[in-house]
Design a protein around this motif. Sequence first.
Motif, PDB file in Angstrom:
ATOM      1  N   ARG A  57       0.844  -1.200   0.000  1.00 25.64           N
ATOM      2  CA  ARG A  57       0.000   0.000   0.000  1.00 25.64           C
ATOM      3  C   ARG A  57       0.881   1.253   0.000  1.00 25.64           C
ATOM      4  O   ARG A  57       2.081   1.191   0.287  1.00 25.64           O
ATOM      5  N   VAL A  58       0.236   2.379  -0.330  1.00 27.42           N
ATOM      6  CA  VAL A  58       0.911   3.671  -0.267  1.00 27.42           C
ATOM      7  C   VAL A  58       1.058   4.063   1.201  1.00 27.42           C
ATOM      8  O   VAL A  58       0.069   4.102   1.943  1.00 27.42           O
ATOM      9  N   VAL A  59       2.280   4.360   1.635  1.00 29.13           N
ATOM     10  CA  VAL A  59       2.530   4.668   3.041  1.00 29.13           C
ATOM     11  C   VAL A  59       2.797   6.150   3.275  1.00 29.13           C
ATOM     12  O   VAL A  59       2.796   6.610   4.422  1.00 29.13           O
ATOM     13  N   GLU A  60       3.041   6.912   2.201  1.00 28.78           N
ATOM     14  CA  GLU A  60       3.288   8.342   2.363  1.00 28.78           C
ATOM     15  C   GLU A  60       2.953   9.062   1.064  1.00 28.78           C
ATOM     16  O   GLU A  60       3.156   8.529  -0.037  1.00 28.78           O
ATOM     17  N   LYS A  61       2.406  10.267   1.213  1.00 24.18           N
ATOM     18  CA  LYS A  61       2.109  11.120   0.070  1.00 24.18           C
ATOM     19  C   LYS A  61       2.719  12.496   0.305  1.00 24.18           C
ATOM     20  O   LYS A  61       2.601  13.038   1.395  1.00 24.18           O
ATOM     21  N   ILE A  62       3.374  13.033  -0.718  1.00 23.94           N
ATOM     22  CA  ILE A  62       3.943  14.374  -0.631  1.00 23.94           C
ATOM     23  C   ILE A  62       3.326  15.214  -1.746  1.00 23.94           C
ATOM     24  O   ILE A  62       3.432  14.871  -2.928  1.00 23.94           O
ATOM     25  N   SER A  63       2.659  16.296  -1.374  1.00 26.40           N
ATOM     26  CA  SER A  63       2.000  17.156  -2.349  1.00 26.40           C
ATOM     27  C   SER A  63       3.027  17.877  -3.216  1.00 26.40           C
ATOM     28  O   SER A  63       4.097  18.274  -2.740  1.00 26.40           O
ATOM     29  N   LEU A  64       2.692  18.041  -4.476  1.00 25.06           N
ATOM     30  CA  LEU A  64       3.524  18.747  -5.433  1.00 25.06           C
ATOM     31  C   LEU A  64       2.743  19.916  -6.034  1.00 25.06           C
ATOM     32  O   LEU A  64       1.513  19.862  -6.127  1.00 25.06           O
ATOM     33  N   PRO A  65       3.428  20.969  -6.469  1.00 22.46           N
ATOM     34  CA  PRO A  65       2.716  22.112  -7.040  1.00 22.46           C
ATOM     35  C   PRO A  65       2.177  21.828  -8.440  1.00 22.46           C
ATOM     36  O   PRO A  65       1.197  22.452  -8.871  1.00 22.46           O
ATOM     37  N   TYR A  66       2.816  20.918  -9.152  1.00 24.28           N
ATOM     38  CA  TYR A  66       2.412  20.574 -10.519  1.00 24.28           C
ATOM     39  C   TYR A  66       2.640  19.075 -10.717  1.00 24.28           C
ATOM     40  O   TYR A  66       3.218  18.406  -9.861  1.00 24.28           O
ATOM     41  N   PHE A  67       2.182  18.555 -11.848  1.00 21.22           N
ATOM     42  CA  PHE A  67       2.526  17.182 -12.200  1.00 21.22           C
ATOM     43  C   PHE A  67       4.000  17.121 -12.594  1.00 21.22           C
ATOM     44  O   PHE A  67       4.509  17.997 -13.286  1.00 21.22           O
ATOM     45  N   ALA A  68       4.681  16.062 -12.157  1.00 23.04           N
ATOM     46  CA  ALA A  68       6.129  15.945 -12.353  1.00 23.04           C
ATOM     47  C   ALA A  68       6.473  15.598 -13.795  1.00 23.04           C
ATOM     48  O   ALA A  68       5.745  14.856 -14.476  1.00 23.04           O
ATOM     49  N   ALA A  69       7.601  16.132 -14.253  1.00 21.69           N
ATOM     50  CA  ALA A  69       8.148  15.796 -15.569  1.00 21.69           C
ATOM     51  C   ALA A  69       9.412  14.947 -15.451  1.00 21.69           C
ATOM     52  O   ALA A  69       9.806  14.292 -16.418  1.00 21.69           O
ATOM     53  N   SER A  70      10.061  14.952 -14.286  1.00 25.04           N
ATOM     54  CA  SER A  70      11.274  14.158 -14.071  1.00 25.04           C
ATOM     55  C   SER A  70      11.414  13.869 -12.577  1.00 25.04           C
ATOM     56  O   SER A  70      10.836  14.571 -11.738  1.00 25.04           O
ATOM     57  N   LEU A  71      12.195  12.844 -12.264  1.00 23.37           N
ATOM     58  CA  LEU A  71      12.306  12.381 -10.878  1.00 23.37           C
ATOM     59  C   LEU A  71      13.672  11.756 -10.663  1.00 23.37           C
ATOM     60  O   LEU A  71      14.181  11.025 -11.513  1.00 23.37           O
ATOM     61  N   SER A  72      14.278  12.027  -9.494  1.00 22.12           N
ATOM     62  CA  SER A  72      15.514  11.354  -9.101  1.00 22.12           C
ATOM     63  C   SER A  72      15.592  11.313  -7.585  1.00 22.12           C
ATOM     64  O   SER A  72      15.209  12.272  -6.910  1.00 22.12           O
ATOM     65  N   LEU A  73      16.088  10.192  -7.047  1.00 22.26           N
ATOM     66  CA  LEU A  73      16.263  10.023  -5.610  1.00 22.26           C
ATOM     67  C   LEU A  73      17.754   9.914  -5.312  1.00 22.26           C
ATOM     68  O   LEU A  73      18.476   9.177  -5.985  1.00 22.26           O
ATOM     69  N   SER A  74      18.195  10.644  -4.304  1.00 21.17           N
ATOM     70  CA  SER A  74      19.606  10.626  -3.946  1.00 21.17           C
ATOM     71  C   SER A  74      19.992   9.268  -3.357  1.00 21.17           C
ATOM     72  O   SER A  74      19.301   8.745  -2.483  1.00 21.17           O
ATOM     73  N   PRO A  75      21.111   8.693  -3.796  1.00 17.24           N
ATOM     74  CA  PRO A  75      21.567   7.428  -3.218  1.00 17.24           C
ATOM     75  C   PRO A  75      22.277   7.597  -1.884  1.00 17.24           C
ATOM     76  O   PRO A  75      22.608   6.603  -1.234  1.00 17.24           O
TER      77      PRO A  75
END
Length: 284
Positions: free
Chosen positions: A204-222
């Motif tokens: 299940r989804v355990v966390e939601k973070i609101s964004l100002p717009y729909f995302a065009a790109s995504l990256s998570l720091s290692p």
Amino acid sequence: LSSLCHRVCSLQSCQCLAWKPCPAAAWGAESQHVVAGYSDGTIRLFSVSRTEMELKMHPHAAAVTAIAYSTDGEMILSGGKDGLVAVSSPRTGMTIRVLADHKGSPITVLQCTRKQYHDFGVEGGELWLATSSDRRVSVWASDWLKDKCELLDWLSFPAPAGPAGLGSLPPSLAAFCPWEPGTLVYVGFGMQKEALFYSLRKKRVVEKISLPYFAASLSLSPAARFVAVGFGERLLRLLRCPGTDPQDYAGHDDTVHLCRFAPSGRRLLTASHSAVLLWELTGS
């Protein structure tokens, strides 16, 4: 490398590429390789040190839209515009498996991550995910040496009807979360503008973070709990998890269609139509 690719493949356009992972003991060695996917359905392996193409394979009948190495670098995963995912061996040049679970919708993301055996009750030394433009994400456990590949989870994210006048919907993007094993992050066109953290263990989804717009790109720091999100509104947002006040940055001239953290997590590369920016993260 760009001039090499242009010289070899001038009649085709490069759609995606990935660096071969390098063992820690061999980091910086000259035998680095990069694989690229092309609009004619081929994938081509290049030697950076010798500046030449070493191998060409043709696992797809449609354009290659996403590509990734397995975590040990022994297999290449490629996804096509037709939704098919191919698994090919750079040693033999053979395609050993084709997965049609996303057939009909272009593959937008392929990503692999290491895992321990039986972490999720299935056998396999690697987890990998495929994301398609119809807001579906499949997660697999695999052991390519034993020819094992098992579907672990299948996610489908709802969305309203596409708004009138919008030429194309925001992309569907997903990535494994480096600091929360067994969790992936998803962004895409949906009921709300948000980043969703989904637990493979809790299903299940355990966390939601609101964004100002729909995302065009995504990256998570290692290396730290940072999420970088680019938007079509020429904005880059840096999120610190768990939720603290986000940091927004301007400077792009168009959609921030690419953002990538360096392996150290200390730098972030972002790109728009005619600008490539390198950001340095300071502080903890």
